[in-house]
Scaffold this active site. Structure first.
Site, PDB file in Angstrom:
ATOM      1  N   GLY A  23     -77.283  34.151 -26.839  1.00  0.00           N
ATOM      2  CA  GLY A  23     -76.981  33.485 -25.583  1.00  0.00           C
ATOM      3  C   GLY A  23     -77.501  32.067 -25.468  1.00  0.00           C
ATOM      4  CE  LYS A  80     -95.279  32.652 -32.141  1.00  0.00           C
ATOM      5  NZ  LYS A  80     -96.193  32.376 -33.257  1.00  0.00           N
ATOM      6  CB  SER A 112     -98.460  33.878 -35.370  1.00  0.00           C
ATOM      7  OG  SER A 112     -97.765  34.792 -34.567  1.00  0.00           O
TER       8      SER A 112
END
Ligand code: ADP
Length: 765
Positions: A346, A706, A663
């Protein structure tokens, strides 16, 4: 006595030579009289009468008599003897005076044998003339030839031979050798004539056949057209395919294959078991866009305008696309690099492909590769299979109807290899500009030129794209949208489109910005705008109902009444909690569907120093947990003693989703530190970073995604690795303004910032 200079003529004793009267007059300076004696001198090379000198002649000549002066301008001379030319003087004006003595022959000829050979030679010549209907005059003369000398003399003007060769006959003293030489010369020439004539005839026959074939074909097609015109209802499928085949403009190979299949269809007849398959094949082959292209070169400014018209934001993406178009325009063909749009669902990857097509004025076609496991899905099944079909690529070309569409290859990260061949390598062939001008689909079995196709790949993640494919593509990241960007997209693009689709006019519906904000904030939770698009459709449908019930009354959607338009509950938002306990820390993760926040929970229980990790973590993340445990022991030596008597449990909620990657290192370490020190970490503090065993922070990927997730969740402070500082350039201002971003290079910095007393590693070391 007359002296006649000759060149390239055989003047051996026994021969009869024919000369044109005018040449004779010119050569000798006299009128010919029957019975007159003539001496022949042979020129070394062809020379104008006026330029002759004493040295122009060979030393041996011959003498003869005029036997006939013909009214048709010819004279015949019979050669009798050879002569030595003892002295020659060319006088002023070109007349020649000679002193000659007779040069005798050595008569060693085997007469019987010679007669046989002469007969055979004469027959050969006659047969030749007969066969090739050649030289009626010669045929007539040949009846009277009795010696090799006569034959050589008569054919002299037609013989291919050096003049020196012809002279050599005259210079040869012994008759047998002269006979052999003459015979050889004649045989050679006869052979030469035969080969020449045959080649000519063969060529003529070929041409004739060709002309004939073409003429017949033309006539047939003309007649057939006439017939078709008279009875259009009778044009058979086969005939129709035949016409289409010849008119499709396909390449030679394809045309050949097409004709071959057509012939099979004809011989099989319409009812044969394979007829259907053959017909399907021909239908497809003939309806492929062999030479159809669409779209002109366009001005970059116009392209830019089209891209801007269809999509808000996406600055970097648009810039890269314009570069591609510019390179294409300069090269006059496809750029060598293949764009691959990578990002969450999207985010506009597919739809911008559509925009590119309309910017270039080209057709657009989408080929979905999600779940493709089989090479045949890309390059088709061989025709021997029942129900075989072309692969996705040729199917796409067929659908687009042109040979230069913009082709979006969707979800190349969802390809997988299976026993039935590796689709990725087939795809490589499609995309490689070196190979794709000859792309051969298994079903079609003939090459099709894909080099004008503008390929675009899309993917959610790079992780699962096969390595060789990854090397070929040029990755463009779609990071997802900030709430502000979503606002703009909803207002300027999604809502107007949804209204149009629902048949609403501008005056019929007004949606306040506050209401849109609420939809974005509470009814969607996504990196892209797919959900948002659905909500806009939802609003418009509800509005349409109201409008039908109360015609003429404009619908207004506000912050207060938005709930009435949504046939759903607000989505559970992953927002950071108000309060938290020691041992729980907010982390940031990257997923193929966008950034996410996650909570790392830790707990100590009585035990023996065991570590338990739950939440479907991958190996890399489990190792990060081990590193975190070791670091915590080093940072907090006092508490570490107690850890021996406890078990440690680390859990990352949302166990349905597998998680992996390095991470989370900093988050794991911080959570355990918080646990052992009892210092709670504020829930609106989040972090991301790989951690080394020395306690250093290492760079991570997906920072923009993020941070966007952090913003959505209401995070106020984020620790990021210093090494990632450069990536902040790619993060929207709005996101950066929403939180405090602190670059750090070690775990200690984070812990100290959060108020934990660290026994520094340098001290420990
Ligand atoms: P993807 O291929 O990345 O999954 P799509 O191209 O299907 O996403 O986009 C979903 C919808 O969102 C489409 O209707 C598209 O037009 C719209 N859309 C996405 N990004 C934008 C944008 N930047 N501006 C306007 N509309 C957008």
């Amino acid at each position: 006595m007359a002296v006649m200079p000759v060149y390239d003529t055989i003047v051996i004793p026994g021969a009869t030579v024919y000369l044109r009267t005018q040449d004779y007059v010119k050569g000798t300076g006299r009128q010919p009289v029957t019975g007159e004696r003539v001496t022949f001198v042979v020129e070394r090379e062809e020379t104008e009468r006026a330029s002759l000198t004493n040295e122009s002649f060979y030393p041996i000549g011959s003498s003869g008599t005029i036997t006939e002066v013909n009214g048709g301008g010819y004279i015949a001379l019979r050669i009798q003897n050879r002569v030595n030319i003892d002295e020659v003087t060319v006088l002023q004006g070109g007349s020649i005076s000679l002193t000659v003595t007779r040069r005798p022959d050595v008569d060693d000829l085997d007469v019987e044998e010679a007669e046989k050979r002469v007969r055979s030679m004469r027959d050969a010549i006659l047969a030749f003339c007969e066969k090739y209907q050649w030289g009626p005059m010669i045929r007539l003369q040949a009846q009277h030839w009795n010696t090799m000398w006569e034959i050589a003399g008569a054919l002299s003007p037609f013989l291919y031979a050096e003049d020196s060769e012809k002279y050599a006959l005259l210079a040869e003293d012994t008759l047998q050798a002269r006979f052999d030489m003459a015979e050889r010369m004649l045989r050679e020439n006869l052979e030469l004539a035969r080969v020449n004539t045959e080649a000519q005839t063969a060529q003529q026959e070929d041409y004739q056949k060709l002309y004939r074939e073409d003429a017949i074909k033309k006539q047939m097609s003309y007649l057939q057209k006439e017939l078709d015109g008279m009875h259009p209802e009778n044009v058979t499928d086969v005939r129709r395919l035949e016409l289409k085949l010849e008119e499709a403009g396909m390449n030679e190979t394809a045309l050949k294959e097409g004709r071959r299949v057509l012939n099979r269809l004809k011989s099989e007849g319409g009812q044969g078991p394979e007829a259907g398959m053959l017909m399907d094949y021909l239908e497809l082959l003939t309806s492929l866009p062999w030479q159809k292209t669409e779209g002109e070169r366009i001005a970059l400014g116009d392209a830019r305008a089209v891209l801007d018209r269809d999509h808000a934001g996406l600055e970097k993406v648009k810039k890269r696309i314009l570069q591609q178009i510019a390179v294409m325009t300069l090269r006059g063909r496809q750029s060598g690099s293949i764009l691959c749009f990578v990002g969450a669902p999207g985010t506009g990857k597919t739809s911008i492909g559509q925009s590119i097509a309309s910017a270039l004025g080209r057709k657009y076609v989408r080929v979905s590769l999600g779940g493709v496991r089989d090479e045949a899905d890309i390059r088709g099944h061989r025709r021997t299979y029942i129900g075989s079909m072309p692969g996705g690529i040729m199917d796409g070309i067929h659908k687009s109807g042109v040979s230069n569409p913009v082709m979006v290859l969707d979800e190349i990260d969802k390809l997988s290899a299976s026993y039935a061949g590796d689709p990725a390598s087939a795809l490589l062939e499609v995309l490689d500009p070196e190979q794709n001008s000859n792309f051969t689909d298994h079903y079609l079995n003939v090459p099709f030129d894909l080099s004008d196709v503008f390929f675009i790949c899309t993917a959610n993640t790079l992780d699962t794209i096969p390595e060789p494919l990854l090397n070929r593509i040029d990755v463009i990241q779609f990071q997802g949208y900030t709430p502000l960007e979503k606002m703009e997209i909803a207002r300027d693009h999604l809502l107007p489109k949804a209204m149009e689709a629902a048949g609403l006019e501008k005056k019929d519906l007004e949606v306040e910005e506050k209401a849109l904000e609420k939809v974005i904030g509470e009814y969607t939770r996504e990196a892209g705008v797919r959900g948002l698009k659905k909500r806009m459709d939802m609003i418009c449908r509800a509005a349409a109902v109201q409008l039908v019930e109360e015609p003429g009354k404009a619908v207004r959607v506000t912050e207060e009444n938005i709930r009435d338009f949504m046939d759903m509950h607000p989505v559970r938002q992953n927002r950071v909690p108000e309060k938290t306990k020691p041992g729980i820390v907010t982390g940031l993760a990257w997923t193929p569907v966008g950034g996410e926040i996650l909570y790392i929970q830790t707990l100590l229980t009585k035990g023996e120093g065991h570590l338990t990790v739950t939440g479907r973590l991958g190996d890399v993340m489990k190792e990060s947990a081990q590193i975190a445990v070791s670091l915590v022991k080093a940072f907090f030596p006092e508490q570490a003693a107690d850890l021996k008597k406890s078990d440690m449990h680390i859990h990352v909620p949302d166990g349905a989703t597998p998680k992996d990657g390095p991470s989370a290192g900093i988050t794991l370490t911080t959570a355990l530190s918080s646990l052992v020190t009892g210092v709670a970490v504020p829930p609106d503090v989040a972090m991301t970073g790989e951690v080394s065993l020395q306690g250093d922070m290492r760079a991570i990927g997906g920072l923009p995604e993020k941070l966007m997730a952090a913003q959505r969740a209401g995070v106020k402070t984020v620790f990021i690795p210093t090494e990632n500082r450069e990536d902040l350039k790619d993060v929207a201002q709005e996101v950066r303004d929403a939180m405090k971003i602190i670059p750090v290079s070690s775990v200690e910095e984070v812990l100290s910032y959060l108020g934990m007393q660290v026994y520094t590693l340098t001290q420990a070391g």
